[in-house]
Design a protein around this motif. Structure first.
Motif, PDB file in Angstrom:
ATOM      1  N   MET A   1       7.051  10.265 -13.926  1.00  0.00           N
ATOM      2  CA  MET A   1       8.056  10.393 -12.756  1.00  0.00           C
ATOM      3  C   MET A   1       8.859  11.220 -13.035  1.00  0.00           C
ATOM      4  O   MET A   1       9.618  11.639 -12.214  1.00  0.00           O
ATOM      5  CB  MET A   1       8.396   9.096 -11.834  1.00  0.00           C
ATOM      6  N   THR A  10      14.083   9.048   0.439  1.00  0.00           N
ATOM      7  CA  THR A  10      14.499   9.089   2.177  1.00  0.00           C
ATOM      8  C   THR A  10      13.944   7.686   2.682  1.00  0.00           C
ATOM      9  O   THR A  10      12.306   7.219   2.190  1.00  0.00           O
ATOM     10  CB  THR A  10      13.305  10.434   2.932  1.00  0.00           C
ATOM     11  N   GLU A  12      12.095   7.938   5.714  1.00  0.00           N
ATOM     12  CA  GLU A  12      10.291   8.448   5.331  1.00  0.00           C
ATOM     13  C   GLU A  12       9.253   8.405   4.596  1.00  0.00           C
ATOM     14  O   GLU A  12       8.073   7.624   4.293  1.00  0.00           O
ATOM     15  CB  GLU A  12      10.293  10.180   5.537  1.00  0.00           C
ATOM     16  N   ARG A  13       9.881   8.866   3.031  1.00  0.00           N
ATOM     17  CA  ARG A  13       9.404   8.869   1.788  1.00  0.00           C
ATOM     18  C   ARG A  13       9.292   6.161   1.763  1.00  0.00           C
ATOM     19  O   ARG A  13       7.647   6.246   1.264  1.00  0.00           O
ATOM     20  CB  ARG A  13      10.477   8.826   0.559  1.00  0.00           C
ATOM     21  N   GLU A  15       8.742   4.906   4.351  1.00  0.00           N
ATOM     22  CA  GLU A  15       7.772   4.080   5.060  1.00  0.00           C
ATOM     23  C   GLU A  15       6.290   4.715   4.341  1.00  0.00           C
ATOM     24  O   GLU A  15       5.279   4.101   4.493  1.00  0.00           O
ATOM     25  CB  GLU A  15       7.753   5.294   6.444  1.00  0.00           C
ATOM     26  N   ASN A  16       5.602   5.106   4.004  1.00  0.00           N
ATOM     27  CA  ASN A  16       5.048   6.383   3.059  1.00  0.00           C
ATOM     28  C   ASN A  16       4.253   5.393   2.080  1.00  0.00           C
ATOM     29  O   ASN A  16       3.139   4.952   2.179  1.00  0.00           O
ATOM     30  CB  ASN A  16       5.065   7.442   2.615  1.00  0.00           C
ATOM     31  N   VAL A  17       5.139   4.647   1.667  1.00  0.00           N
ATOM     32  CA  VAL A  17       4.855   4.016   0.628  1.00  0.00           C
ATOM     33  C   VAL A  17       4.514   2.530   0.955  1.00  0.00           C
ATOM     34  O   VAL A  17       3.549   1.761   0.257  1.00  0.00           O
ATOM     35  CB  VAL A  17       6.132   3.816  -0.777  1.00  0.00           C
ATOM     36  N   PHE A  19       3.066   2.203   3.958  1.00  0.00           N
ATOM     37  CA  PHE A  19       1.982   2.467   4.567  1.00  0.00           C
ATOM     38  C   PHE A  19       0.849   2.425   3.235  1.00  0.00           C
ATOM     39  O   PHE A  19       0.023   1.767   3.681  1.00  0.00           O
ATOM     40  CB  PHE A  19       1.884   3.953   5.536  1.00  0.00           C
ATOM     41  N   GLY A  20       0.692   3.169   2.570  1.00  0.00           N
ATOM     42  CA  GLY A  20       0.168   3.799   0.871  1.00  0.00           C
ATOM     43  C   GLY A  20      -0.639   2.013   0.415  1.00  0.00           C
ATOM     44  O   GLY A  20      -1.686   1.618   0.995  1.00  0.00           O
ATOM     45  N   LEU A  23      -2.744   0.198   3.522  1.00  0.00           N
ATOM     46  CA  LEU A  23      -4.156   0.835   2.926  1.00  0.00           C
ATOM     47  C   LEU A  23      -5.067   0.131   1.929  1.00  0.00           C
ATOM     48  O   LEU A  23      -5.931  -0.196   1.673  1.00  0.00           O
ATOM     49  CB  LEU A  23      -4.248   1.756   2.836  1.00  0.00           C
ATOM     50  N   PHE A  24      -4.160   0.198   0.447  1.00  0.00           N
ATOM     51  CA  PHE A  24      -4.469   0.155  -0.716  1.00  0.00           C
ATOM     52  C   PHE A  24      -5.086  -1.652  -0.589  1.00  0.00           C
ATOM     53  O   PHE A  24      -6.256  -2.074  -1.270  1.00  0.00           O
ATOM     54  CB  PHE A  24      -3.336  -0.194  -1.819  1.00  0.00           C
ATOM     55  N   SER A  26      -6.137  -3.487   1.871  1.00  0.00           N
ATOM     56  CA  SER A  26      -6.702  -3.009   2.780  1.00  0.00           C
ATOM     57  C   SER A  26      -8.623  -2.636   1.596  1.00  0.00           C
ATOM     58  O   SER A  26      -9.639  -3.620   2.148  1.00  0.00           O
ATOM     59  CB  SER A  26      -6.859  -2.196   3.908  1.00  0.00           C
ATOM     60  N   SER A  27      -8.204  -2.292   0.769  1.00  0.00           N
ATOM     61  CA  SER A  27      -9.246  -1.880  -0.196  1.00  0.00           C
ATOM     62  C   SER A  27      -9.338  -3.165  -1.149  1.00  0.00           C
ATOM     63  O   SER A  27     -10.220  -2.710  -1.334  1.00  0.00           O
ATOM     64  CB  SER A  27      -9.044  -0.555  -0.881  1.00  0.00           C
ATOM     65  N   MET A  30     -11.540  -5.628   1.390  1.00  0.00           N
ATOM     66  CA  MET A  30     -12.622  -4.572   1.044  1.00  0.00           C
ATOM     67  C   MET A  30     -13.581  -5.165  -0.792  1.00  0.00           C
ATOM     68  O   MET A  30     -14.912  -5.575  -0.680  1.00  0.00           O
ATOM     69  CB  MET A  30     -12.933  -3.434   1.250  1.00  0.00           C
ATOM     70  N   PHE A  31     -12.963  -5.347  -1.728  1.00  0.00           N
ATOM     71  CA  PHE A  31     -13.854  -5.767  -2.867  1.00  0.00           C
ATOM     72  C   PHE A  31     -14.220  -6.960  -3.333  1.00  0.00           C
ATOM     73  O   PHE A  31     -14.809  -7.405  -3.853  1.00  0.00           O
ATOM     74  CB  PHE A  31     -12.472  -5.286  -3.578  1.00  0.00           C
TER      75      PHE A  31
ATOM     76  N   PHE B 128       1.857  11.136  -2.138  1.00  0.00           N
ATOM     77  CA  PHE B 128       1.841  10.821  -3.498  1.00  0.00           C
ATOM     78  C   PHE B 128       1.391  11.226  -5.070  1.00  0.00           C
ATOM     79  O   PHE B 128      -0.102  11.219  -5.165  1.00  0.00           O
ATOM     80  CB  PHE B 128       1.371   8.792  -3.476  1.00  0.00           C
ATOM     81  N   THR B 204      -2.325   8.191   3.891  1.00  0.00           N
ATOM     82  CA  THR B 204      -0.844   8.047   4.591  1.00  0.00           C
ATOM     83  C   THR B 204      -0.728   9.443   4.348  1.00  0.00           C
ATOM     84  O   THR B 204       0.428  10.126   5.161  1.00  0.00           O
ATOM     85  CB  THR B 204      -0.572   7.803   3.133  1.00  0.00           C
ATOM     86  N   ALA B 234     -11.145   4.294   1.810  1.00  0.00           N
ATOM     87  CA  ALA B 234     -10.289   3.149   1.038  1.00  0.00           C
ATOM     88  C   ALA B 234     -11.269   2.300   1.743  1.00  0.00           C
ATOM     89  O   ALA B 234     -11.345   1.326   1.379  1.00  0.00           O
ATOM     90  CB  ALA B 234      -9.162   3.336   1.853  1.00  0.00           C
ATOM     91  N   PRO B 238     -14.451   0.258  -1.884  1.00  0.00           N
ATOM     92  CA  PRO B 238     -14.092  -1.121  -3.310  1.00  0.00           C
ATOM     93  C   PRO B 238     -15.563  -2.169  -3.494  1.00  0.00           C
ATOM     94  O   PRO B 238     -15.319  -2.591  -3.589  1.00  0.00           O
ATOM     95  CB  PRO B 238     -13.587  -1.738  -2.276  1.00  0.00           C
TER      96      PRO B 238
END
Ligand code: HEM
Ligand SMILES: [Cu+2]
Lengths: 192, 601
Positions: A1, A10, A12-13, A15-17, A19-20, A23-24, A26-27, A30-31, B128, B204, B234, B238
Motif C-alpha cells: 500500500m 477522507t 468518504e473513504r 464510509e466505503n471501508v 460499507f465494504g 458486505l464482507f 454478510s458473505s 452466508m458461508f 478498494f 461498494t 457477495a 460463499p
C-alpha cells in the motif's frame, strides 16, 4: 500500500471501508449458514448421536468468557486509534490477539482430549459437524490473531493517525463477527 | 480542500516500474486486462477440451488426430491415442468447470466490471484497489491449480462441474475422484473467494463512488447489471465455499457429510467418508450437496447472464440510436431476476428425489422467471423498433445475444415443467439449453463488448472485415452445433456418456453427432480469426478517436485509451445514459449528447 508518503483519509473513504466490511460480513454469514442448516438436518435425522453436554462444556465456557473479554480490548483499541494513540492501540490489539491465542490453545486441548478417546471427525456425523464447524471458526480466529499482530506492529510504528485508522475499525468489525459466530456455535453444539 | 482535490488524494499515483505497472498493479484498467488475457488462455484450453469431447462423440474410441499421436498414453489418451472413458469424463468435467469458473464469470464480471464500472460512474478507480489486485492474484493460482490437475498421476476430476457425490466424494470410485477432485475443490474455493472479494468491491464502488449527478436512474445498464451481479457474488458465492469446504472435509478428514450409511463398493465393502473402506460413519445425505451446490449455482447462471444483458443493452441502444425502451422496467426486471434467482434452485433436482409439493413450488418459481426475462426481451425489441439500426460488428453480436437468448430462455421454460424435465433431464437437451444461454447469450455479448470497447481499452480499432467474417462463421456454426442437440436430447442421448454409439437406440442418431462435431470444429477454428484480429489490432490497428461510436456514457468523454487517472476532473452528470436522438441532442446539433455535457445557454 505504501505508494504515498502521507495518508489522509477522507470521510468518504472511511464510509466505503465500513460499507465494504459489512458486505464482507454478510458473505461470511452466508458461508456459515449452510453449516448450521446442515447441522440442524443431521440432528433431526440422527437424534440418537448426540445429547446435551456431551462435549467439554467447561472449556467451551471459559472460551466464551475469553471472547467476551477480548471484545472489551478490541473496543479500547478502536477508540484509542480514533484518538490517535498508537501505543495504546497497539497494546489493546495485542491483548485481543492474546485472548484469541488463548482461545485456540484451549480449543486444541479440547480437541486432543476428544482424539484421545477416539472421537474423530469420521466417528459419526455429529462429530463431523462438531469438528467442521469449530474448525472453520477456529481458522477465522487464527486469521484474526495474525491480522491483529500485524496491525499492532503497524500501530506501534505510528502508521495510524486520527485521520487514518480504518484498518483498525475493520479489524474490529471482523472480530465482532468471529465472536458472534461463536455465540451461536456454543449453545447449539454444547448445550442443546 | 476542493472536492476535486479530495478525490485526487485517495488515488494511487502512477507507478513507473514494470512490476507495479503490469504485474502488481492497482489500476482497475490493468487488472481488467490481466483478467482478460488469463481468461483468453483458459478459453483456449476449455475450447480444446470441447473439441476432444466432440471428437469422441463423432468417432468414438478412434485415435485423435495430432493431439492423440503427440500425447498417446498421457492425459486422456490411451496408447493408441484414443480417448479413454475416464479421460472422457475428465474432459467434460474440466471443460464445464473451466468455462464457467475460469472463463465466463471472470470475462463478464472481472473484465468488463473492472474496466467499465469506474469509467461509467465517473470515478478514478474502484473502492478498494488493493483488494482488486488481490482478487486477480487469487484467481490466477486457482486457475493454475485447476490446470495442473490434468497432470496428476490419476488425472483431473471426473465428477462433472456439478461434482455430485458419492462419485466425487468416495475417493476410490473413479481415478479422478482422488487427488484430482481435491485440486478441483481447492481451485473452485479459491476462485470463489476471489469472486466474493470482487463482488464486495464492485458493490461498494457503485453504491458509494458515483460522480455528482449520477443518480440511480442515470446509471448505464452495464453498471446496473454489474451491481445486481455483485449482490449474487457477495451473497451466493460463499455458499459455494461452504459446499467445497464440506466436501473437502469428507475427502481429507473422512467425515461423511455427503455419504449415506451403508454405502457399499463393488466388493460389497462398506464405504465411508473419503472412501475409507470399513468406515461405517456414514449418516450423510448426497442430496444435501445438491441443495447447497445449486443454491449457489443457479444464481451463478445469472452471474453468467446478467452482465451479458447489460452489455447487450448498451450495444442495442447505441446502434439503434434510440433511448433504451423502458429503462426502469429494465432495471426492475434484473432485480426481480435476482430475487427469484435465489428460490428456484430445486429445478435442477426434479429427478433427484424431492417431494412433489416442493417440485411444484420450484416449478412455479422457475416459470415466474420467464416474466422478467420476457420483459427484457420486449424492451430490447422496443428499443430496436423504428430505430436507425447500424449493423456494426458489435451490434451484430448484440442482436445475436438477443435472438439466441430467446431460444435458450424458451427451452428453459420447457425444462421448468417437471413432467417434461423428468424425460429430458441429463440429456443433450440440457446441453443445448445452457449453451444457447451461455454461449449464444453471454459469449456473443462478451464478443460484442470486446469489439465495442476495444478502442477505449487499446486506443486502436479492430479490423471490421475480419470482425464480420468471425461473427458470421461463429453465428452459423454455433447454431449448427447446438440446435441439433435438442433433437439428440429428445431422442434420449445422455450427457456425460462416452459412448454415443454404445446403445442401439442411439445409433440411428449418430449422423447428427457427426454433423455437430464437424460444425463444432469449424466453430472452434473460427475463433482463431478473433484472437488474431484482437492481438494484431492491439499492436497494428488504426488509431481510434475518443468516441468512435458517438455514444453517450462517461467512458467516451475521455481520450482513447483511457488515461491513468481516468478523469482529469470528476465529471458532473446532467442526463441519462441513452439520450440518443432526443431534444437535448438536437440542441447541440447531433443525435447524441454526452452525459456530462452542459447545454449551451
Ligand atoms: C428463462 C429462464 C430460464 C429457465 C426457465 C431455465 C430453466 C432451467 C432448468 C429447469 C434447468 C434444469 C434442467 C435439468 O437439469 O433437468 C436448467 C439448467 C441449466 N440452465 Fe437454465 N433456465 C433459464 C435460463 C438460464 C440462463 C440465463 C442460464 C445461464 C446463463 C442458464 C444456465 C443453465 C445451466 C448451465 C444449466 C445446466 C446445469 C447442469 O445441470 O449442468 N439457464 N435451466
Ligand atoms: Cu437453474
Amino acid at each position: 500500500m505504501e505508494h504515498t508518503a502521507v495518508r489522509v483519509e477522507t470521510e468518504e473513504r472511511l464510509e466505503n471501508v465500513s460499507f465494504g466490511m459489512w458486505l464482507f460480513i454478510s458473505s461470511e454469514i452466508m458461508f456459515f449458514t449452510p453449516f448450521f442448516a446442515m447441522y440442524i438436518i443431521m440432528r433431526n435425522a440422527h437424534p440418537e448421536l448426540s445429547h446435551p453436554h456431551m462435549l467439554n462444556v467447561p472449556i467451551a465456557s471459559v472460551n466464551t468468557f475469553i471472547l467476551v473479554i477480548s471484545s472489551l480490548f478490541m473496543t479500547n483499541a478502536v477508540n484509542a486509534s480514533k484518538s490517535g494513540d498508537g501505543v495504546k492501540t497497539s497494546n489493546n490489539l495485542l491483548l485481543t490477539a492474546l485472548c484469541g491465542l488463548a482461545f485456540l490453545v484451549l480449543k486444541a486441548v479440547e480437541y486432543s482430549g476428544e482424539i484421545k478417546e477416539d472421537l474423530l471427525p469420521s466417528t459419526n456425523i455429529f462429530y463431523s459437524c462438531y469438528y467442521t464447524m469449530t474448525g472453520f471458526h477456529g481458522l477465522h480466529i487464527l486469521i484474526g490473531v495474525i491480522v491483529m499482530g500485524i496491525l499492532a506492529w503497524r500501530a506501534r510504528r505510528g502508521d495510524f493517525t486520527k485521520t487514518y485508522n480504518s484498518p483498525i475499525e475493520v479489524c474490529g468489525l471482523y472480530w465482532c463477527l468471529v465472536e458472534v459466530v461463536w455465540f451461536f456455535l456454543f449453545p447449539v453444539l454444547y448445550l442443546v | 480542500m476542493t472536492e476535486h482535490a479530495a478525490h485526487a488524494e485517495e488515488i494511487h499515483p502512477e507507478p513507473k516500474d514494470f512490476f507495479h505497472k503490469y504485474v502488481w498493479s492497482y489500476d482497475h484498467k490493468v487488472i481488467s486486462k490481466q483478467y482478460l488475457f488469463t481468461a483468453f488462455f483458459f478459453l483456449i484450453v476449455g475450447g480444446l477440451l470441447a473439441m476432444l469431447i466432440r471428437w469422441q462423440l463423432a468417432y468414438p474410441f478412434q485415435p485423435v488426430p495430432v493431439l492423440g499421436s503427440l500425447l498417446h498414453g498421457h492425459l486422456f489418451f490411451d496408447d493408441s491415442g484414443a480417448i479413454t472413458p475416464e479421460g472422457y469424463l475428465q474432459l467434460t468435467t474440466m471443460h464445464g468447470s473451466i468455462m464457467i469458473f475460469f472463463v465466463m464469470i471472470p470475462m463478464l464480471v472481472a473484465v468488463f466490471g473492472n474496466y467499465l464500472i469506474p469509467l461509467q460512474i465517473g470515478a478514478r478507480d474502484v473502492a478498494f484497489p488493493l483488494l482488486n489486485a488481490l482478487s486477480y492474484w487469487l484467481y490466477l493460482p486457482a486457475g493454475i491449480l485447476a490446470f495442473s490437475s490434468f497432470f496428476l498421476a490419476k488425472g483431473a476430476a471426473e465428477a462433472g462441474w456439478t461434482g455430485y457425490p458419492p462419485l466425487s466424494d468416495v475417493s476410490s470410485s473413479t481415478p479422478g475422484s482422488g487427488s484430482g477432485q481435491i485440486f478441483w475443490l481447492l481451485s473452485v474455493f479459491l476462485v470463489g473467494f476471489s469472486s466474493i472479494l470482487g463482488g464486495v468491491n464492485f458493490l461498494t464502488t457503485i453504491v458509494k463512488m458515483r460522480a455528482p449527478g449520477m443518480t440511480w436512474d442515470r446509471l448505464p445498464l452495464v453498471t446496473w447489471s454489474q451491481l445486481i451481479t455483485a449482490v449474487f457474488q457477495a451473497l451466493a458465492t460463499p455458499v459455494l465455499g461452504s459446499a467445497m469446504a464440506l466436501m473437502f472435509m469428507d475427502k481429507v478428514f473422512h467425515t461423511s457429510f455427503f455419504i449415506p450409511s451403508g454405502l457399499q463398493n463393488s466388493d460389497d465393502q462398506l464405504v465411508g467418508g473419503g472412501g475409507l473402506v470399513g468406515n461405517a460413519g456414514g449418516g450423510g445425505h448426497p442430496l444435501l450437496w445438491q441443495h447447497i451446490f445449486w443454491f449457489y449455482s443457479h444464481p451463478a447462471v445469472y452471474i453468467l447472464i446478467l452482465p451479458g444483458m447489460g452489455l447487450a443493452s448498451e450495444l442495442i441502444a447505441t446502434f439503434s440510436r434510440k433511448p433504451i425502451f423502458a429503462y426502469k422496467p429494465m432495471v426492475g426486471s434484473m432485480a426481480t431476476i435476482m430475487g427469484l434467482g435465489f428460490i428456484v434452485w430445486g429445478h435442477h433436482m426434479f429427478v433427484s428425489g424431492m417431494s412433489p409439493a416442493m417440485g411444484m413450488g420450484f416449478m412455479m418459481t422457475t416459470m415466474l422467471i420467464a416474466l422478467p426475462s420476457g420483459v427484457k426481451v420486449f424492451n430490447w425489441l422496443g428499443t430496436l423498433h423504428r430505430g436507425s439500426i447500424h449493423l456494426t460488428v458489435p451490434m451484430l453480436h448484440g442482436l445475436s445475444f438477443l435472438s439466441m437468448f430467446i431460444i435458450g430462455g424458451l427451452s428453459g421454460i420447457f425444462m421448468a415443467a417437471t413432467p417434461v424435465d423428468i424425460y429430458i433431464h441429463d440429456t443433450y437437451y440440457i446441453i443445448a439449453h445452457f449453451h444457447y444461454v451461455v454461449f449464444g447469450g453471454s459469449v456473443f455479448a462478451v464478443f460484442g463488448g470486446l469489439y465495442y470497447w476495444f478502442p477505449k481499452m487499446w486506443g486502436r480499432k479492430m479490423n471490421d472485415k475480419l470482425g464480420y467474417l468471425h461473427w458470421f462463421l461463429t453465428f452459423v456454426t454455433f447454431n449448427c452445433t447446438f440446435f441439433p442437440m435438442h433433437l439428440l436430447g429428445e431422442g434420449g442421448q445422455m450427457r456425460r456418456l462416452a459412448t454415443s454409439t454404445g446403445y442401439e437406440y442411439l445409433q440411428p442418431m449418430q449422423d447428427i453427432n457427426v454433423f455437430i462435431s464437424v460444425s463444432a470444429f469449424i466453430l472452434g477454428a473460427s475463433q482463431i480469426i478473433f484472437l488474431f484480429n484482437y492481438f494484431y489490432s492491439i499492436v497494428k490497428g488504426p488509431k481510434a478517436e475518443a468516441n468512435p461510436w458517438n455514444a453517450i456514457t462517461l467512458e467516451w468523454t475521455i481520450p482513447s485509451p483511457a488515461p491513468y487517472h481516468n478523469f482529469d476532473k470528476i465529471p458532473t452528470v446532467y442526463r441519462g445514459p441513452y439520450e440518443y436522438s432526443g431534444e437535448e441532442a438536437e440542441k447541440v446539433g447531433r443525435d447524441w449528447i454526452a452525459q456530462d455535457e452542459k447545454l449551451p445557454a
